[in-house]
Enzyme design. Structure first.
Site, PDB file in Angstrom:
ATOM      1  N   HIS A 198       0.837  -1.269  -0.038  1.00 49.10           N
ATOM      2  CA  HIS A 198       0.101   0.014   0.109  1.00 49.10           C
ATOM      3  C   HIS A 198       0.981   1.337   0.120  1.00 49.10           C
ATOM      4  O   HIS A 198       0.880   2.306  -1.064  1.00 49.10           O
ATOM      5  CB  HIS A 198      -0.954   0.152   1.188  1.00 49.10           C
ATOM      6  CG  HIS A 198      -1.626  -1.188   1.414  1.00 49.10           C
ATOM      7  ND1 HIS A 198      -2.968  -1.402   0.755  1.00 49.10           N
ATOM      8  CD2 HIS A 198      -1.594  -2.134   2.561  1.00 49.10           C
ATOM      9  CE1 HIS A 198      -3.317  -2.390   1.080  1.00 49.10           C
ATOM     10  NE2 HIS A 198      -2.915  -2.990   2.228  1.00 49.10           N
TER      11      HIS A 198
HETATM   12  C1  BDR Z   1      -3.064   0.740   5.462  1.00 53.12           C
HETATM   13  O1  BDR Z   1      -3.334   0.382   6.620  1.00 53.12           O
HETATM   14  C2  BDR Z   1      -2.370  -0.119   7.308  1.00 53.12           C
HETATM   15  O2  BDR Z   1      -2.377  -1.337   7.579  1.00 53.12           O
HETATM   16  C3  BDR Z   1      -1.085  -0.111   5.993  1.00 53.12           C
HETATM   17  O3  BDR Z   1       0.232   0.197   6.599  1.00 53.12           O
HETATM   18  C4  BDR Z   1      -1.585   0.963   5.079  1.00 53.12           C
HETATM   19  O4  BDR Z   1      -1.189   2.168   5.257  1.00 53.12           O
HETATM   20  C5  BDR Z   1      -3.913  -0.090   4.313  1.00 53.12           C
HETATM   21  O5  BDR Z   1      -5.329  -0.210   4.610  1.00 53.12           O
END
Ligand code: BDR
Ligand code: CA
Length: 313
Positions: A243
């Site tokens: 992400h």
């Molecule tokens: C986001 O939430 C966190 O778990 C990850 O680091 C990312 O920023 C994804 O939904």
């Protein structure tokens, strides 16, 4: 072009860690002024520790790291150990950091930096809940117009939600903060799940990180080995979604991403859809566009960039 000055606001998190490593491996394009930790994936004491561990892993122990808000603006903290493990950075066996946190609170650091750097020259890169950024905007509203741009990971439209049926984690944890940021008037680039669920560490991509043979490459392979199980179980996907590195990759190669400039509003009242990013993707309202909401990524190009850069560390 001179390197772009940024503040990374983060809750590491394995994918946050990879985002930081990419930025630290790219000094020609990215000048990291400071790193601010926020509570999110795990509590603040761990995110502030993990951020420093990653700086040391990258060989950048002099990076300024600040601890910020330990809870959302108006609610209890929701964490995600079920995704990232007990420490937030489970997977590799990294040493405890030697470098110290800076004394100043992250929110004051963000405010001071935006006051002192020339207006329009500092980009904020939030990779977690938006609590630090919103608190800075509330405390010193005059800094808002001095921000060059916000490039953030959060939200979803077609992919809807990962923590509730309608909400993505970063926005869900602190929807009031997200609401402040999306209404701030700052130019925003959003990397939602629609994009990040296409940035998957398949086995060959994981092998390529490991084959780099440097400490950072091996750690990235171990981190993604660890946190892929959640998405594999949930979505039957072929690997861990990276992400947050979409944010730092965008600063280096924006042409890897495509999207639409649309209106995005945050749901803050309905318990059923709390934290939803209501993106007017189809232009069915007359609400003013406030964000470049990305929808697609050249995943091969993204992993090529990532692998090359991590190999430099
Ligand atoms: C986001 O939430 C966190 O778990 C990850 O680091 C990312 O920023 C994804 O939904
Ligand atoms: Ca994150």
């Amino acid at each position: 072009m001179p390197a772009r000055k940024i503040i990374i606001d983060t809750d590491p998190g394995q994918d946050d860690a990879v985002a930081m490593l990419l930025a630290m491996a790219s000094p020609d394009e990215i000048d990291i002024l400071g790193i601010t930790a926020v509570a999110g994936n795990v509590p603040l004491s761990l995110t502030a520790r993990n951020a420093r561990m990653i700086c040391e892993l990258a060989g950048r122990p002099h990076t300024a790291v600040y601890a910020g808000c330990d809870r959302p603006l108006g609610r209890e903290l929701v964490t995600a150990e079920y995704v990232h493990g007990k420490t937030g950075l489970d997977g590799p066996d990294l040493p405890e950091p030697k470098m110290q946190l800076r004394q100043q609170h992250a929110v004051d650091y963000i405010i001071d930096t935006l006051r002192h750097e020339p207006a329009g020259t500092v980009t904020l890169c939030p990779l977690g809940p938006l609590t630090n950024i919103a608190t800075a905007f509330q405390k010193a509203p005059e800094i808002v117009e001095r921000v060059q741009e916000i490039v953030l990971m959060g939200g979803a439209y077609f992919e809807v939600g990962n923590v509730t049926p309608t909400a993505e984690f970063n926005i869900y944890v602190d929807p009031e903060a997200a609401d402040i940021v999306f209404k701030s008037g700052v130019d925003i680039v959003v990397m939602p799940l629609d994009v990040t669920h296409k940035a998957l560490v398949t086995q060959p991509r994981n092998d390529a990180f490991r084959a780099l043979g440097n400490a950072a490459g091996i750690a990235v392979a171990q981190m993604t080995d660890f946190f892929e199980r959640f998405d594999k179980d949930k979505y039957d996907s072929p690997g861990a979604p990276l992400h947050d590195p979409c944010v730092t990759a965008y600063l280096i190669k924006p042409e890897l991403f495509t999207g639409r400039h649309v209106n995005v509003e945050i749901e803050t009242t309905s318990e059923l859809t709390m934290g939803m990013t209501v993106a007017d993707w189809w232009g069915v309202t007359d609400r003013t566009p406030n964000a470049m909401f990305m929808g697609d990524i050249d995943a091969d190009g993204f992993f090529e960039l990532l692998t090359k850069r991590i190999g430099r560390l």
